[in-house]
Design a protein around this motif. Structure first.
Motif, PDB file in Angstrom:
ATOM      1  N   ASN A   1       1.055  -1.796   7.555  1.00 46.05           N
ATOM      2  CA  ASN A   1       2.092  -1.329   8.458  1.00 46.05           C
ATOM      3  C   ASN A   1       3.433  -1.833   7.926  1.00 46.05           C
ATOM      4  O   ASN A   1       3.664  -3.024   7.840  1.00 46.05           O
ATOM      5  N   CYS A   2       4.287  -0.914   7.548  1.00 40.89           N
ATOM      6  CA  CYS A   2       5.599  -1.275   7.017  1.00 40.89           C
ATOM      7  C   CYS A   2       6.663  -0.617   7.902  1.00 40.89           C
ATOM      8  O   CYS A   2       6.962   0.559   7.749  1.00 40.89           O
ATOM      9  N   TYR A   3       7.160  -1.392   8.865  1.00 41.21           N
ATOM     10  CA  TYR A   3       8.159  -0.880   9.820  1.00 41.21           C
ATOM     11  C   TYR A   3       7.623   0.328  10.582  1.00 41.21           C
ATOM     12  O   TYR A   3       8.281   1.352  10.703  1.00 41.21           O
ATOM     13  N   SER A   4       6.398   0.224  11.041  1.00 45.11           N
ATOM     14  CA  SER A   4       5.704   1.257  11.812  1.00 45.11           C
ATOM     15  C   SER A   4       5.369   2.504  10.993  1.00 45.11           C
ATOM     16  O   SER A   4       5.091   3.558  11.545  1.00 45.11           O
ATOM     17  N   VAL A   5       5.399   2.381   9.688  1.00 44.78           N
ATOM     18  CA  VAL A   5       5.019   3.476   8.799  1.00 44.78           C
ATOM     19  C   VAL A   5       3.779   3.036   8.027  1.00 44.78           C
ATOM     20  O   VAL A   5       3.791   1.972   7.409  1.00 44.78           O
ATOM     21  N   PRO A   6       2.700   3.821   8.065  1.00 43.75           N
ATOM     22  CA  PRO A   6       1.513   3.448   7.285  1.00 43.75           C
ATOM     23  C   PRO A   6       1.761   3.673   5.798  1.00 43.75           C
ATOM     24  O   PRO A   6       2.245   4.725   5.390  1.00 43.75           O
TER      25      PRO A   6
ATOM     26  N   ASN B   1       1.005  -8.887   4.773  1.00 45.54           N
ATOM     27  CA  ASN B   1       0.606  -7.894   5.764  1.00 45.54           C
ATOM     28  C   ASN B   1      -0.914  -7.765   5.780  1.00 45.54           C
ATOM     29  O   ASN B   1      -1.570  -7.919   4.749  1.00 45.54           O
TER      30      ASN B   1
ATOM     31  N   SER C   1       4.414   7.214  -0.059  1.00 40.19           N
ATOM     32  CA  SER C   1       4.222   6.021   0.786  1.00 40.19           C
ATOM     33  C   SER C   1       3.072   5.169   0.266  1.00 40.19           C
ATOM     34  O   SER C   1       2.078   4.952   0.941  1.00 40.19           O
TER      35      SER C   1
END
Length: 148
Positions: free
Chosen positions: A54-59, A37, A87
């Motif tokens: 960006n992990c599946y639209s989650v910062p 990424n 996160s």
């Protein structure tokens, strides 16, 4: 009649590298291993916060714990996304393998003040491999962010 004896649940460890150093982490602490990424820098963040991915639209914040320990910056695009509410992910150089308790012996670091970020160690392939204490690392990150 079925066997009612409970079977011992073995813990699994992930052995990884950060630079030339080898570490282990309890696999229960990892949500996912993310590769390649792009890291998006965060302005004015301390050096141990490399940025976010960006992990599946989650910062997800990227922590370079080598810098946090005062060592050389980690090179690599592998991230251990932690299972916690913060996160956060830890940037590592390489993932070696998953092993279980049957393959290792343990050493305790609870009385060692010089090893505050480690919960102990496993003896793996005749080498002592420190086990990362993710709670201690995240606590140190929070402390450092509070002082900046």
């Amino acid at each position: 009649m079925s066997d009612t004896k409970s079977k011992k649940i073995l813990k699994a460890w992930l052995v990884f590298r950060s630079g030339e150093e080898r570490y282990a982490i309890d696999s229960c602490m990892i949500q996912e291993i993310v590769r390649n990424n792009e890291i998006f820098p965060i302005p004015f963040a301390p050096p141990f916060i490399k940025g976010i991915i960006n992990c599946y639209s989650v910062p997800v914040a990227v922590i370079d714990f080598s810098i946090l320990f005062g060592k050389k910056e980690t090179q690599g695009k592998i991230f251990l996304h932690l299972k916690d509410v913060s996160s956060a992910s830890i940037q590592v150089t390489d993932v070696e393998e998953f092993i279980d308790d049957a393959e290792v012996s343990h050493s305790d670091f609870s009385n060692r003040e010089d090893m505050p970020f480690f919960a102990g160690a496993i003896i793996y392939n005749k080498q002592t491999v420190p086990v990362l204490d993710t709670d201690a690392v995240l606590q140190k990150v929070k402390e450092r962010l509070g002082s900046n």
